[in-house]
Design an enzyme around this catalytic site. Structure first.
Site, mmCIF file in Angstrom:
data_model
loop_
_atom_site.group_PDB
_atom_site.id
_atom_site.type_symbol
_atom_site.label_atom_id
_atom_site.label_comp_id
_atom_site.label_asym_id
_atom_site.label_seq_id
_atom_site.Cartn_x
_atom_site.Cartn_y
_atom_site.Cartn_z
ATOM 1 N N ASN A 98 7.669 -9.855 -20.528
ATOM 2 C CA ASN A 98 6.636 -10.152 -21.194
ATOM 3 C C ASN A 98 5.421 -8.976 -21.583
ATOM 4 O O ASN A 98 4.841 -8.783 -21.277
ATOM 5 C CB ASN A 98 5.220 -10.777 -19.218
ATOM 6 C CG ASN A 98 5.798 -9.501 -18.981
ATOM 7 O OD1 ASN A 98 6.539 -8.483 -18.741
ATOM 8 N ND2 ASN A 98 4.657 -9.224 -17.487
ATOM 9 N N ASP A 309 10.517 -3.437 -9.418
ATOM 10 C CA ASP A 309 8.759 -4.091 -10.192
ATOM 11 C C ASP A 309 7.534 -3.458 -10.608
ATOM 12 O O ASP A 309 6.573 -3.439 -10.322
ATOM 13 C CB ASP A 309 8.851 -4.872 -9.022
ATOM 14 C CG ASP A 309 7.417 -5.863 -10.178
ATOM 15 O OD1 ASP A 309 7.120 -6.169 -10.729
ATOM 16 O OD2 ASP A 309 6.285 -6.991 -9.264
#
Ligand code: ZN
Length: 427
Positions: A98, A309
């Site tokens: 992303n 993450d």
């Protein structure tokens, strides 16, 4: 170039190794475990590191990193994320697509790999998008991204809401044997939510994201993995129900693996009681019952991997009211000591922690790292398991200082990170 790591506790779960001994590195590869080092030490060109009292393991592999480059270099760059990774003991970073542009075609993949070779001090393995622009509609150029070096696909940041598109993606990747990584979230259920739905969100008057938002999509993706036979990896598991769904699916033989982040096994939604935007993350930090379930999942093997993450943001972006702040935690530089806490808390043994940081993630994306097998690329970390320190987020090498662990007293600190036989930390 030769290097001898002397008298460390060598822990390599891939080889079922846990012993005090010496590790010899030569020409960028693991050469062996010599017991008598006298002749080796006579070599004038050898670099000797005294690892006594220290732990020597394969370098860590992070399955879930947001590098931010290209497109968001104000948050992080390939250079800074690799420095942060090296400081955290990571030798391989698997990075989510992303970015801007989204990594949905071979040109972007090649750009990332080229930039990483030039500026990155650790290995970078890109994940390609499932759909073009991560828009959830038509499949990205998966075949050409695989050829260019992508090791998996994901629309992370977003779910693939359309079940037919997800099914097609799973059928497509079967030919390449790469995993589909699911950011499991039903956007209709979570839409507008900023934290876990529960008594804390009620108390604070913030819109909640229910566990069901994740569990429904975990159930759907497991069902589709069963239907197609594809390899499914569930990212950042946060809810107790998801753990149970994954456990049941594994028992039935569905090819599913899962990861949990340190913030999801260390914190509850009470961390948000003072509206700390540094604890705002998606999926949200949940209740005590969820944390307990994730720990149970780590213990019984339902959750295979500890991933960060890592999602860096600038101070300005996070210094706004809670509703408006972006989701994400800068995680690379605190993951090791937070994971080691699982040993003190009787959840995992040291070899089990190391396996979830090294061999298991490497196996899922099949990168051949995460091992100290003789002949393997010498990606190695040496850490002091007893060193106590206070987390100072302003000292992170990452541009992202957004950590809810600032000021925590933690145990376990990286001393050396070695990539391909070369010391990259300290540097
Ligand atoms: Zn995600």
């Amino acid at each position: 170039m030769k290097m001898l790591l002397k008298s460390g506790r060598i822990v390599d779960p891939s080889e079922k190794l846990d012993t005090v001994g010496n590790l010899l590195i030569e020409d960028g590869r693991i050469r062996g475990y010599p017991s008598d080092t006298k002749t080796i030490e006579k070599d004038k060109k050898i670099k000797i590191i005294d690892a006594s009292g220290k732990t020597v393991t394969p370098g860590f592999v992070d399955l879930h990193v947001h590098m931010r480059e290209p497109g968001f270099e104000h948050k992080e760059t390939i250079r800074t994320v690799c420095e942060a990774g090296a400081a955290g003991g990571y030798t391989s970073l698997v990075c989510m697509p992303n970015t801007n542009p989204v990594n949905d075609n071979a040109t972007v993949t090649e750009y990332i790999l080229l930039k990483a070779r030039k500026e990155g001090i650790v290995n970078v393995f890109p994940i390609g998008a499932i759909t073009k622009g991560e828009a959830g509609e038509s499949l990205a150029h998966i075949g050409e991204m695989y050829e260019a070096g992508c090791v998996g696909i994901s629309d992370d940041g977003f779910p693939v809401m359309n079940s037919m598109v997800m099914r097609n993606a799973m059928e497509y990747v079967m030919a390449f044997d790469i995993p589909v990584i699911s950011h499991a979230e039903d956007l209709n259920l979570s839409g507008g939510g900023v934290m876990n739905e529960g008594h804390v969100s009620n108390k604070l008057g913030l819109r909640g994201i229910p566990n069901a938002s994740e569990e429904i999509m975990v159930a759907r993706d497991i069902t589709l993995a069963g239907l197609t036979g594809a390899r499914l990896h569930i990212a950042h598991v946060s809810a107790a129900g998801s753990v149970q769904l994954i456990r049941d699916a594994k028992a039935r033989g569905v090819k599913v693996t899962a990861e949990a982040t340190p913030h999801h096994f260390m914190l509850t939604d009470e961390a948000i009681l003072d509206y700390d935007t540094n604890a705002k993350v998606n999926p949200p930090i949940r209740s005590r019952e969820d944390v307990d379930a994730i720990r149970e999942g780590l213990k019984d093997g339902t959750i295979d991997v500890i991933a960060t993450d890592h999602a860096p943001h600038t101070e300005d972006e996070k210094k706004v009211e809670f509703d408006l702040a972006p989701f994400g935690i800068s995680g690379l530089e605190t993951a090791l000591p937070l994971s080691l806490k699982l040993i003190k808390d009787d959840v995992l043994s040291l070899p089990e922690v190391i396996k979830k940081l090294t061999f298991n993630p490497a196996e899922i994306v099949k990168i051949g790292r995460g091992t100290l097998k003789v002949g393997a690329v010498a990606d190695v970390v040496i850490f002091d398991p007893d060193d106590v320190f206070t987390v100072d987020r302003m000292k992170f090498r990452s541009k992202g200082k957004n950590s809810p662990f600032h000021g925590w007293r933690l145990t376990g600190r990286v001393e050396y990170t070695i990539v391909g036989g070369r010391i990259v930390y300290p540097n």
